[in-house]
Design a protein around this motif. Structure first.
Motif, PDB file in Angstrom:
ATOM      1  N   UNK A  28       0.913  -1.206   0.297  1.00  0.00           N
ATOM      2  CA  UNK A  28       0.029   0.130   0.011  1.00  0.00           C
ATOM      3  C   UNK A  28       0.850   1.010   0.020  1.00  0.00           C
ATOM      4  N   UNK A  29       2.297   1.079   0.223  1.00  0.00           N
ATOM      5  CA  UNK A  29       2.892   2.266  -0.019  1.00  0.00           C
ATOM      6  C   UNK A  29       3.237   3.069  -1.417  1.00  0.00           C
ATOM      7  N   UNK A  30       3.749   4.286  -1.414  1.00  0.00           N
ATOM      8  CA  UNK A  30       3.321   5.275  -1.853  1.00  0.00           C
ATOM      9  C   UNK A  30       3.832   6.742  -1.988  1.00  0.00           C
ATOM     10  N   UNK A  76      11.697   6.990   5.213  1.00  0.00           N
ATOM     11  CA  UNK A  76      10.547   8.235   3.866  1.00  0.00           C
ATOM     12  C   UNK A  76      11.321   7.849   2.542  1.00  0.00           C
ATOM     13  N   UNK A  77       9.935   7.600   1.762  1.00  0.00           N
ATOM     14  CA  UNK A  77       9.557   6.955   0.624  1.00  0.00           C
ATOM     15  C   UNK A  77       9.905   8.304  -0.552  1.00  0.00           C
ATOM     16  N   UNK A  78      11.258   8.359  -1.038  1.00  0.00           N
ATOM     17  CA  UNK A  78      10.668   9.517  -2.074  1.00  0.00           C
ATOM     18  C   UNK A  78      10.976   9.309  -3.340  1.00  0.00           C
ATOM     19  N   UNK A  79      10.998   8.240  -3.392  1.00  0.00           N
ATOM     20  CA  UNK A  79      11.033   7.082  -5.228  1.00  0.00           C
ATOM     21  C   UNK A  79      10.326   6.500  -5.432  1.00  0.00           C
ATOM     22  N   UNK A  80       9.766   6.197  -6.341  1.00  0.00           N
ATOM     23  CA  UNK A  80       8.858   5.040  -6.883  1.00  0.00           C
ATOM     24  C   UNK A  80       9.120   4.298  -7.480  1.00  0.00           C
ATOM     25  N   UNK A  81       9.152   2.951  -7.515  1.00  0.00           N
ATOM     26  CA  UNK A  81       9.434   1.118  -7.927  1.00  0.00           C
ATOM     27  C   UNK A  81       9.359   0.582  -7.285  1.00  0.00           C
ATOM     28  N   UNK A  82      10.819  -0.807  -7.965  1.00  0.00           N
ATOM     29  CA  UNK A  82      10.754  -2.086  -6.425  1.00  0.00           C
ATOM     30  C   UNK A  82      11.893  -1.166  -5.543  1.00  0.00           C
ATOM     31  N   UNK A  83      12.015  -1.357  -4.485  1.00  0.00           N
ATOM     32  CA  UNK A  83      12.628  -1.285  -3.328  1.00  0.00           C
ATOM     33  C   UNK A  83      13.337  -2.701  -2.306  1.00  0.00           C
ATOM     34  N   UNK A  84      14.408  -2.652  -2.058  1.00  0.00           N
ATOM     35  CA  UNK A  84      14.568  -4.128  -1.169  1.00  0.00           C
ATOM     36  C   UNK A  84      14.860  -3.705   0.154  1.00  0.00           C
ATOM     37  N   UNK A 105      20.990 -12.912   7.348  1.00  0.00           N
ATOM     38  CA  UNK A 105      20.378 -11.804   6.889  1.00  0.00           C
ATOM     39  C   UNK A 105      19.024 -11.810   6.201  1.00  0.00           C
ATOM     40  N   UNK A 106      18.591 -10.582   6.021  1.00  0.00           N
ATOM     41  CA  UNK A 106      16.588 -10.992   5.481  1.00  0.00           C
ATOM     42  C   UNK A 106      16.678  -9.321   5.337  1.00  0.00           C
ATOM     43  N   UNK A 107      15.586 -10.248   4.308  1.00  0.00           N
ATOM     44  CA  UNK A 107      15.811  -9.191   3.048  1.00  0.00           C
ATOM     45  C   UNK A 107      13.997  -9.118   2.971  1.00  0.00           C
ATOM     46  N   UNK A 108      13.180  -7.998   2.535  1.00  0.00           N
ATOM     47  CA  UNK A 108      11.866  -7.352   2.185  1.00  0.00           C
ATOM     48  C   UNK A 108      11.828  -6.594   0.894  1.00  0.00           C
ATOM     49  N   UNK A 109      11.641  -6.982   0.179  1.00  0.00           N
ATOM     50  CA  UNK A 109      11.403  -5.994  -1.564  1.00  0.00           C
ATOM     51  C   UNK A 109       9.391  -5.568  -1.323  1.00  0.00           C
ATOM     52  N   UNK A 110       9.366  -4.488  -1.835  1.00  0.00           N
ATOM     53  CA  UNK A 110       8.192  -4.290  -1.470  1.00  0.00           C
ATOM     54  C   UNK A 110       7.947  -2.911  -2.753  1.00  0.00           C
ATOM     55  N   UNK A 111       7.193  -2.741  -3.106  1.00  0.00           N
ATOM     56  CA  UNK A 111       7.196  -1.824  -4.327  1.00  0.00           C
ATOM     57  C   UNK A 111       6.361  -0.319  -3.884  1.00  0.00           C
ATOM     58  N   UNK A 112       6.914   1.079  -4.657  1.00  0.00           N
ATOM     59  CA  UNK A 112       5.986   1.681  -4.048  1.00  0.00           C
ATOM     60  C   UNK A 112       5.590   2.744  -5.129  1.00  0.00           C
ATOM     61  N   UNK A 113       4.565   3.060  -5.340  1.00  0.00           N
ATOM     62  CA  UNK A 113       3.497   3.113  -6.342  1.00  0.00           C
ATOM     63  C   UNK A 113       4.285   4.953  -6.484  1.00  0.00           C
ATOM     64  N   UNK A 114       3.954   5.562  -7.299  1.00  0.00           N
ATOM     65  CA  UNK A 114       3.829   7.035  -7.713  1.00  0.00           C
ATOM     66  C   UNK A 114       3.070   7.454  -7.096  1.00  0.00           C
TER      67      UNK A 114
END
Length: 114
Positions: A28-30, A76-84, A105-114
């Motif tokens: 749900x991130x933007x 803070x989310x300042x860029x759209x697209x796929x993040x890790x 090691x652990x990771x979370x992949x998510x997408x930030x909408x524009x």
């Protein structure tokens, strides 16, 4: 990433000892949002834990953040697209292991909408 309607079921699954637990559903991130997570090892919050945020098209170094009290960090989310979002931690190995320490090691992949 979840597809379609966000479901907490895959997000809340703990795999291994080290986790990055999101406080808001990652699907749900933007841009403009803040993304709060808690870093934990064996369920215990990690204070002063470094987490690394990288994104598609970004440089290889990414951006680092430190957890504070309770293992919390807000990004803070300042860029759209796929993040890790990734973190690493050394901890005592389980009883009977061949080594004294283990690296997790652990990771979370998510997408930030524009």
């Amino acid at each position: 990433l979840t597809i379609g309607e966000p479901s907490w079921e895959p997000v809340l699954q703990t795999i291994g000892r080290l986790e990055v637990a999101p406080q808001k559903h990652p699907s749900t991130l933007a841009v403009g949002d803040s993304f709060a997570v808690v870093a934990r090892l064996d369920g215990v919050p990690l204070v002063d834990q470094t987490v690394l945020l990288t994104w598609k098209g970004g440089d290889e170094t990414g951006e680092t953040f430190q957890t504070g009290a309770g293992g919390n960090v807000t990004i803070p989310l300042i860029r759209a697209g796929t993040h890790v979002l990734m973190t690493r931690r050394q901890a005592p190995a389980p009883d009977g292991a061949e080594t004294d320490l283990r690296s997790y090691t652990t990771a979370l992949t998510f997408y930030v909408s524009p």
